[in-house]
Design a protein around this motif. Structure first.
Motif, short mmCIF file in Angstrom:
data_model
loop_
_atom_site.label_atom_id
_atom_site.label_comp_id
_atom_site.label_asym_id
_atom_site.label_seq_id
_atom_site.Cartn_x
_atom_site.Cartn_y
_atom_site.Cartn_z
N GLY A 131 40.37 -0.13 -1.19
CA GLY A 131 39.94 -0.04 -2.32
C GLY A 131 38.15 -0.25 -2.20
O GLY A 131 37.58 -0.65 -1.69
N VAL A 132 37.58 0.45 -3.47
CA VAL A 132 36.20 0.44 -3.70
C VAL A 132 35.89 0.07 -5.03
O VAL A 132 36.13 0.75 -6.05
CB VAL A 132 35.51 1.72 -3.14
CG1 VAL A 132 34.09 1.72 -3.38
CG2 VAL A 132 36.06 2.16 -1.67
N VAL A 133 34.97 -0.94 -5.07
CA VAL A 133 34.24 -0.97 -6.37
C VAL A 133 32.78 -1.19 -6.10
O VAL A 133 32.24 -1.58 -5.23
CB VAL A 133 34.66 -2.41 -7.21
CG1 VAL A 133 33.80 -2.88 -8.04
CG2 VAL A 133 36.08 -2.63 -7.13
N VAL A 134 32.09 -0.23 -7.17
CA VAL A 134 30.48 0.09 -7.18
C VAL A 134 30.13 -0.93 -8.21
O VAL A 134 30.41 -0.60 -9.23
CB VAL A 134 30.35 1.36 -6.71
CG1 VAL A 134 28.77 1.38 -6.83
CG2 VAL A 134 30.70 1.84 -5.61
N VAL A 135 29.11 -1.59 -7.97
CA VAL A 135 28.71 -2.44 -8.92
C VAL A 135 27.09 -2.24 -9.00
O VAL A 135 26.39 -2.39 -7.77
CB VAL A 135 28.71 -3.97 -8.56
CG1 VAL A 135 28.02 -4.84 -9.87
CG2 VAL A 135 30.18 -4.48 -8.56
N ASP A 136 26.56 -1.86 -10.03
CA ASP A 136 25.03 -1.47 -10.15
C ASP A 136 24.36 -2.43 -10.77
O ASP A 136 24.69 -3.04 -12.06
CB ASP A 136 25.43 -0.05 -11.51
CG ASP A 136 23.63 0.44 -11.41
OD1 ASP A 136 22.72 -0.14 -11.00
OD2 ASP A 136 23.65 1.77 -11.81
N THR A 137 23.39 -2.90 -10.00
CA THR A 137 22.66 -4.00 -10.35
C THR A 137 21.49 -3.73 -11.24
O THR A 137 20.70 -4.74 -11.68
CB THR A 137 22.35 -5.01 -9.19
OG1 THR A 137 21.64 -4.11 -8.12
CG2 THR A 137 23.70 -5.28 -8.35
N SER A 138 21.27 -2.58 -11.73
CA SER A 138 19.92 -2.23 -12.42
C SER A 138 20.10 -2.64 -13.58
O SER A 138 19.25 -2.72 -14.31
CB SER A 138 19.81 -0.86 -12.29
OG SER A 138 20.74 0.15 -12.73
N ASN A 139 21.32 -3.03 -14.43
CA ASN A 139 21.35 -3.64 -15.65
C ASN A 139 21.16 -5.05 -15.86
O ASN A 139 21.41 -5.88 -15.24
CB ASN A 139 22.67 -3.02 -16.26
CG ASN A 139 22.52 -1.52 -16.38
OD1 ASN A 139 21.89 -0.91 -16.58
ND2 ASN A 139 24.08 -1.03 -16.19
#
Length: 139
Positions: A131-139
């Motif tokens: 499984g894959v979760v991508v977290v965008d840290t730009s926010n």
């Protein structure tokens, strides 16, 4: 590649590799506390480490702005001896500023299908899923 495992006492062992790195491993025995990861826990950790290494390598090679990667593993073992792994789920959480989710998923897929020696070995006895979760840290 060489390694050495030496019995210390009770169900405590030390493991060492050629480079000199060492780890304490074993299981609780009688009144003694568990001294470190069990051998099967180390196999599971090694599988996750192999896959996470691949994912980071692939993403860095593709110039993706990866900042963090974890691989949480959940495993089931057979009920009878030898109690091999029969199911392993690898849940990747990858963090970065503006990561391309498709590239992260592709990196996990490439690790699973082509590069990860450890998960390829585990797949001989276990159903290995990802499984894959991508977290965008730009926010």
């Amino acid at each position: 590649m060489k390694a050495r495992v030496k019995w210390v006492e009770d169900r405590t062992f030390t493991g060492a590799v050629e480079a000199g790195h060492q780890i304490v491993l074993g299981n609780a025995h009688g009144e003694s506390a568990k001294p470190g990861p069990s051998p099967m826990e180390l196999v599971l950790i090694g599988t996750g480490g192999c896959a996470a290494y691949d994912v980071i390598h692939i993403l860095e090679k593709g110039r993706e702005p990866v900042e963090d990667c974890t691989c949480d593993l959940t495993a089931e073992r057979a009920a009878t001896e030898p109690k091999v792994f029969i199911k392993i789920h690898m849940q990747f959480t990858v963090k970065g500023r503006g990561l391309n989710p498709a590239k992260v998923e592709r990196a996990v897929q490439l690790s699973a299908e082509k590069y990860c020696s450890a998960s390829a070995m585990m797949a001989k006895t276990a159903e290995v899923t990802h499984g894959v979760v991508v977290v965008d840290t730009s926010n």
